[in-house]
Design a protein around this motif. Structure first.
Motif, short mmCIF file in Angstrom:
data_model
loop_
_atom_site.label_atom_id
_atom_site.label_comp_id
_atom_site.label_asym_id
_atom_site.label_seq_id
_atom_site.Cartn_x
_atom_site.Cartn_y
_atom_site.Cartn_z
N LYS A 148 0.82 -1.20 0.00
CA LYS A 148 0.00 0.00 0.00
C LYS A 148 0.86 1.25 0.00
O LYS A 148 0.51 2.26 -0.59
N ASP A 161 1.88 2.04 -3.40
CA ASP A 161 0.81 2.33 -4.35
C ASP A 161 0.93 3.71 -4.96
O ASP A 161 0.79 3.88 -6.18
N THR A 162 1.20 4.69 -4.12
CA THR A 162 1.24 6.06 -4.61
C THR A 162 2.29 6.22 -5.69
O THR A 162 2.05 6.87 -6.72
N GLN A 212 3.41 3.92 -7.65
CA GLN A 212 3.13 3.10 -8.82
C GLN A 212 1.84 3.50 -9.54
O GLN A 212 1.57 3.01 -10.64
N ASP A 213 1.05 4.38 -8.92
CA ASP A 213 -0.22 4.76 -9.53
C ASP A 213 -0.04 5.28 -10.95
O ASP A 213 -0.80 4.92 -11.87
N TYR A 272 0.56 2.51 -13.57
CA TYR A 272 -0.64 1.74 -13.91
C TYR A 272 -1.65 2.59 -14.70
O TYR A 272 -2.36 2.08 -15.55
N GLU A 273 -1.71 3.87 -14.39
CA GLU A 273 -2.59 4.74 -15.16
C GLU A 273 -2.17 4.79 -16.62
O GLU A 273 -3.00 4.81 -17.53
N ARG A 332 -6.96 -3.77 -11.64
CA ARG A 332 -7.16 -3.98 -10.20
C ARG A 332 -5.97 -4.77 -9.65
O ARG A 332 -5.79 -5.95 -9.95
N ARG A 333 -5.15 -4.11 -8.85
CA ARG A 333 -3.93 -4.75 -8.34
C ARG A 333 -4.20 -5.55 -7.07
O ARG A 333 -5.01 -5.16 -6.24
#
Length: 304
Positions: free
Chosen positions: A246, A249-250, A252-253, A256-257, A274-275
């Motif tokens: 988590k 996540d920030t 890697q956002d 993925y976008e 959806r990861r």
């Protein structure tokens, strides 16, 4: 002050009887002057309601208005069946026990009430008021705790002595007084029965007042039981750290976008990735009509 043991531990009636029979002596008293006084103390008198006033320091502060109205209706029909216990203070009588009957009598429009006059010390007055209300379960938890605290602070009684007076365990008295450490807003929620004593005791573990109040509001809003409240308190005290995935996540956002946009450009429809943990996940493709679904299927088949 010497603490007289027993008394309240045997009940209110025993305390009153013991006080009434206690010998009283004065330097100049004679049999002729003492007798009327003793007769007055042991008799039920009728006095004007306006001559009787409540004790402003009595433990009970909250009175149920509906219950008072019901009692007032009964008093209108049958009168005040149980005399008020009072002590004389100058030109008026101060209530030791029976303020609820006094309030209901006012509502009923009664002009006179029966009273029994007692000569009591301030400590005895507090003790009798406390035990009467405890026996009748009239006190809310904060009123009871405040009464115990007063006996300790003002009259220097020990907790075990208080426990004996009110026929409770020392632990019960201690736990009761701990409620006074609650944030005032949480105490009010307890008084208004928005939370229970069990909830309140669990919330005591949260020392920060704002956090404690926030937790109490959550308990009320979500209708949590005591066990759920204890779990909530643990979460407040030991917040669960976010998983490492988590935290990443920030960062890697954006990646993925960009992948979502790339797939969208190929398929021509909105795509969401959806990861999950361990680099796993799923891809969701939206469609808005049967024709569009068939188009996407044909496109995927052409890739084969």
């Amino acid at each position: 002050m010497t603490v007289r043991k027993g008394g309240l531990g045997r009940g209110l009636d025993a305390m009153i009887s013991e006080t009434a029979s206690k010998p009283r002596t004065t330097a100049t008293a004679t049999k002729k002057t003492v007798a009327p006084k003793e007769k007055k103390e042991n008799s039920v008198l009728k006095v004007k309601l306006t001559q009787v006033e409540p004790n402003r320091k009595q433990p009970r502060k909250q009175f149920d208005e509906d219950a008072l109205l019901e009692l007032a209706e009964s008093i209108k029909q049958f009168g005040v069946l149980q005399p008020l216990l009072v002590k004389q203070k100058g030109d008026y009588y101060e209530i030791i026990a029976g303020e609820r009957r006094w309030r209901a009598s006012k509502l009923a429009g009664i002009k006179e009430v029966p009273v029994i006059v007692k000569e009591l010390t301030e400590q005895e007055t507090v003790e009798i008021s406390l035990i009467e209300n405890i026996q009748r379960e009239n006190l809310n938890p904060i009123e009871e705790a405040a009464a115990y605290r007063r006996l300790i602070d003002e009259f220097h009684l020990k907790q075990d002595v208080i426990a004996e007076r009110v026929s409770k365990s020392r632990t019960a008295v201690t736990n009761s007084m701990r409620l006074l450490k609650l944030d005032e807003r949480v105490q009010q929620m307890l008084i208004e029965e928005m939370i229970s004593t069990g909830h309140a005791r669990a919330l005591l573990a949260i020392e920060d007042k704002e956090s404690q109040y926030a937790a109490a509001v959550k308990v009320f809003d979500e209708k949590l039981n005591v066990r759920e409240t204890e779990k909530l308190v643990k979460e407040f005290l030991n917040p669960i750290p976010k998983k490492e995935e988590k935290v990443r996540d920030t960062a890697q956002d954006l990646v993925y976008e960009q992948l979502e946009e790339k797939i969208k450009g190929i398929i021509g429809s909105k795509v969401a990735i959806r990861r999950k943990n361990n680099n796993k996940g799923k891809i969701e493709i939206e469609y808005y009509s049967q024709d569009e679904l068939e188009r996407i299927v044909e496109l995927l088949e052409s890739v084969r």
